[in-house]
Structure formats: structure tokens, C-alpha cells
Design a protein around this motif. Structure first.
Motif, mmCIF file in Angstrom:
data_model
loop_
_atom_site.group_PDB
_atom_site.id
_atom_site.type_symbol
_atom_site.label_atom_id
_atom_site.label_comp_id
_atom_site.label_asym_id
_atom_site.label_seq_id
_atom_site.Cartn_x
_atom_site.Cartn_y
_atom_site.Cartn_z
ATOM 1 N N ASN A 50 0.862 -1.166 0.000
ATOM 2 C CA ASN A 50 0.000 0.000 0.000
ATOM 3 C C ASN A 50 0.905 1.224 0.000
ATOM 4 O O ASN A 50 1.765 1.371 0.859
ATOM 5 N N TYR A 51 0.713 2.120 -0.969
ATOM 6 C CA TYR A 51 1.631 3.239 -1.155
ATOM 7 C C TYR A 51 1.146 4.530 -0.520
ATOM 8 O O TYR A 51 1.683 5.594 -0.809
ATOM 9 N N LEU A 52 0.154 4.480 0.346
ATOM 10 C CA LEU A 52 -0.353 5.688 0.982
ATOM 11 C C LEU A 52 0.720 6.362 1.832
ATOM 12 O O LEU A 52 0.857 7.595 1.816
ATOM 13 N N THR A 53 1.506 5.581 2.550
ATOM 14 C CA THR A 53 2.553 6.166 3.385
ATOM 15 C C THR A 53 3.626 6.849 2.532
ATOM 16 O O THR A 53 4.181 7.870 2.948
ATOM 17 N N CYS A 54 3.897 6.303 1.358
ATOM 18 C CA CYS A 54 4.854 6.938 0.448
ATOM 19 C C CYS A 54 4.338 8.301 0.010
ATOM 20 O O CYS A 54 5.082 9.295 0.002
ATOM 21 N N LYS A 55 3.059 8.356 -0.333
ATOM 22 C CA LYS A 55 2.471 9.617 -0.789
ATOM 23 C C LYS A 55 2.464 10.656 0.318
ATOM 24 O O LYS A 55 2.760 11.834 0.080
ATOM 25 N N ILE A 56 2.145 10.236 1.531
ATOM 26 C CA ILE A 56 2.135 11.170 2.660
ATOM 27 C C ILE A 56 3.544 11.677 2.949
ATOM 28 O O ILE A 56 3.763 12.876 3.161
ATOM 29 N N GLY A 57 4.520 10.767 2.963
ATOM 30 C CA GLY A 57 5.907 11.161 3.220
ATOM 31 C C GLY A 57 6.448 12.117 2.166
ATOM 32 O O GLY A 57 7.129 13.097 2.493
ATOM 33 N N ILE A 58 6.124 11.863 0.900
ATOM 34 C CA ILE A 58 6.571 12.751 -0.174
ATOM 35 C C ILE A 58 5.912 14.121 -0.039
ATOM 36 O O ILE A 58 6.565 15.156 -0.197
ATOM 37 N N GLY A 59 4.629 14.133 0.279
ATOM 38 C CA GLY A 59 3.920 15.407 0.416
ATOM 39 C C GLY A 59 4.459 16.253 1.550
ATOM 40 O O GLY A 59 4.708 17.459 1.377
ATOM 41 N N ILE A 60 4.673 15.649 2.701
ATOM 42 C CA ILE A 60 5.177 16.407 3.850
ATOM 43 C C ILE A 60 6.614 16.860 3.603
ATOM 44 O O ILE A 60 6.963 18.009 3.897
ATOM 45 N N SER A 61 7.446 15.991 3.035
ATOM 46 C CA SER A 61 8.836 16.368 2.753
ATOM 47 C C SER A 61 8.904 17.507 1.737
ATOM 48 O O SER A 61 9.698 18.437 1.894
ATOM 49 N N GLY A 62 8.081 17.425 0.721
ATOM 50 C CA GLY A 62 8.045 18.505 -0.272
ATOM 51 C C GLY A 62 7.598 19.817 0.338
ATOM 52 O O GLY A 62 8.164 20.883 0.050
ATOM 53 N N PHE A 63 6.588 19.758 1.201
ATOM 54 C CA PHE A 63 6.106 20.963 1.875
ATOM 55 C C PHE A 63 7.188 21.566 2.769
ATOM 56 O O PHE A 63 7.391 22.788 2.764
ATOM 57 N N VAL A 64 7.879 20.722 3.506
ATOM 58 C CA VAL A 64 8.936 21.217 4.404
ATOM 59 C C VAL A 64 10.087 21.820 3.594
ATOM 60 O O VAL A 64 10.611 22.880 3.956
ATOM 61 N N LEU A 65 10.458 21.184 2.486
ATOM 62 C CA LEU A 65 11.512 21.755 1.642
ATOM 63 C C LEU A 65 11.082 23.098 1.079
ATOM 64 O O LEU A 65 11.890 24.037 0.989
ATOM 65 N N LEU A 66 9.819 23.207 0.712
ATOM 66 C CA LEU A 66 9.294 24.472 0.215
ATOM 67 C C LEU A 66 9.326 25.549 1.305
ATOM 68 O O LEU A 66 9.690 26.708 1.042
ATOM 69 N N CYS A 67 8.989 25.174 2.522
ATOM 70 C CA CYS A 67 9.035 26.124 3.649
ATOM 71 C C CYS A 67 10.468 26.578 3.932
ATOM 72 O O CYS A 67 10.713 27.770 4.177
ATOM 73 N N PHE A 68 11.412 25.646 3.893
ATOM 74 C CA PHE A 68 12.812 26.019 4.111
ATOM 75 C C PHE A 68 13.296 26.949 2.999
ATOM 76 O O PHE A 68 13.999 27.926 3.257
ATOM 77 N N ALA A 69 12.911 26.643 1.751
ATOM 78 C CA ALA A 69 13.325 27.499 0.635
ATOM 79 C C ALA A 69 12.708 28.891 0.761
ATOM 80 O O ALA A 69 13.383 29.908 0.517
ATOM 81 N N ALA A 70 11.439 28.967 1.155
ATOM 82 C CA ALA A 70 10.783 30.262 1.321
ATOM 83 C C ALA A 70 11.431 31.066 2.448
ATOM 84 O O ALA A 70 11.616 32.282 2.324
ATOM 85 N N THR A 71 11.785 30.384 3.527
ATOM 86 C CA THR A 71 12.454 31.063 4.639
ATOM 87 C C THR A 71 13.823 31.582 4.214
ATOM 88 O O THR A 71 14.210 32.708 4.563
ATOM 89 N N PHE A 72 14.530 30.801 3.434
ATOM 90 C CA PHE A 72 15.852 31.213 2.955
ATOM 91 C C PHE A 72 15.743 32.428 2.033
ATOM 92 O O PHE A 72 16.485 33.402 2.180
ATOM 93 N N VAL A 73 14.800 32.382 1.102
ATOM 94 C CA VAL A 73 14.625 33.493 0.167
ATOM 95 C C VAL A 73 14.161 34.739 0.919
ATOM 96 O O VAL A 73 14.614 35.855 0.649
ATOM 97 N N ARG A 74 13.283 34.577 1.878
ATOM 98 C CA ARG A 74 12.810 35.709 2.684
ATOM 99 C C ARG A 74 13.969 36.324 3.474
ATOM 100 O O ARG A 74 14.040 37.533 3.646
ATOM 101 N N GLY A 75 14.887 35.492 3.943
ATOM 102 C CA GLY A 75 16.059 36.004 4.657
ATOM 103 C C GLY A 75 16.997 36.766 3.744
ATOM 104 O O GLY A 75 17.648 37.718 4.167
ATOM 105 N N LEU A 76 17.094 36.370 2.483
ATOM 106 C CA LEU A 76 17.953 37.081 1.541
ATOM 107 C C LEU A 76 17.372 38.434 1.172
ATOM 108 O O LEU A 76 18.100 39.422 1.041
ATOM 109 N N ILE A 77 16.058 38.480 1.020
ATOM 110 C CA ILE A 77 15.402 39.725 0.584
ATOM 111 C C ILE A 77 15.302 40.719 1.739
ATOM 112 O O ILE A 77 15.568 41.905 1.575
#
Length: 121
Positions: free
Chosen positions: A93-120
Motif C-alpha cells: 500500500n503506497y499511501l505512506t509513500c504519498k504522505i511522506g513525499i507530500g510532507i517532505s516537499g512541503f517542508v523543503l518548500l518552507c525552508f526554501a521560502a524562509t531562505f529566500v525571505r532572509g535574503l530579501i
């Protein structure tokens, strides 16, 4: 009339099938997907802790927050890759894979947004 061997074989197939309809086995979650969910949840908690520490110290702890943030990005990337590799496991069952990918992608996006906000700002 069936022989004893035929009855035993029929009984074994009924036992394997159990009470599931059409003999479909219940799928277990992917192991790598579970690991990806655990890593993603840990990194999400780390992100929240880093934001709280930065807020409470009024931005006066850049070394600690920066180093733990970089560590969080690396762990989130590992969680993302692990979730993608979890799709290679057969009959799972691949539901856990989908959840893990979604949360990891969201966290990477948050880190990238925080980094860009710190530069600006």
C-alpha cells in the motif's frame, strides 16, 4: 466424488483466501514509505522548533538556527527520496509513500521560502 487430497487442497485455498472477497490479500504499507513519514514528521517538528527558537530569541541565534536548518533540509531530502523509492516495493500500500513525499516537499518548500525571505529582508 473428490479424493482426500483434492479436499485438502480446496481447504488450503479457502484458508489462504480467508474471509476476503475474491481472494485479494490485504496490502501492508511500504516500509520505505513508513520511514519517509517518520523522517518527514521529524523534520516538520524541527522546522516548528527552529521558528519558535528564532522568534523567542528575536533573531539573535543565527548559527544554531542556520545549522539545524541545513540539517533539516538534508533530512527532508532523504525523506523525499526514500518516499519515491518506496514505490518500487511490490504488492504494498503506497499511501505512506504519498504522505511522506507530500510532507517532505512541503517542508523543503518552507525552508526554501524562509531562505529566500532572509535574503530579501
Amino acid at each position: 466424488m473428490r479424493t482426500r487430497r483434492e479436499r485438502d487442497i480446496a481447504r488450503e485455498t479457502r484458508k489462504k483466501r480467508g474471509n476476503r472477497r475474491y481472494g485479494q490479500a490485504k496490502l501492508r504499507p511500504s516500509r520505505k514509505g513508513i520511514f519517509s513519514c517518520i523522517l518527514s514528521a521529524a523534520v516538520l517538528v524541527l522546522l516548528v522548533i527552529l521558528i519558535l527558537v528564532s522568534f523567542l530569541h528575536k533573531g539573535q541565534s543565527p548559527a544554531i538556527v542556520g545549522s539545524l536548518g541545513l540539517f533539516g533540509v538534508i533530512i527532508a531530502g532523504i525523506g523525499l527520496v526514500t518516499g519515491i523509492r518506496g514505490f518500487r516495493e511490490r504488492d504494498k500500500n503506497y499511501l505512506t509513500c504519498k504522505i511522506g513525499i507530500g510532507i517532505s516537499g512541503f517542508v523543503l518548500l518552507c525552508f526554501a521560502a524562509t531562505f529566500v525571505r532572509g535574503l530579501i529582508g
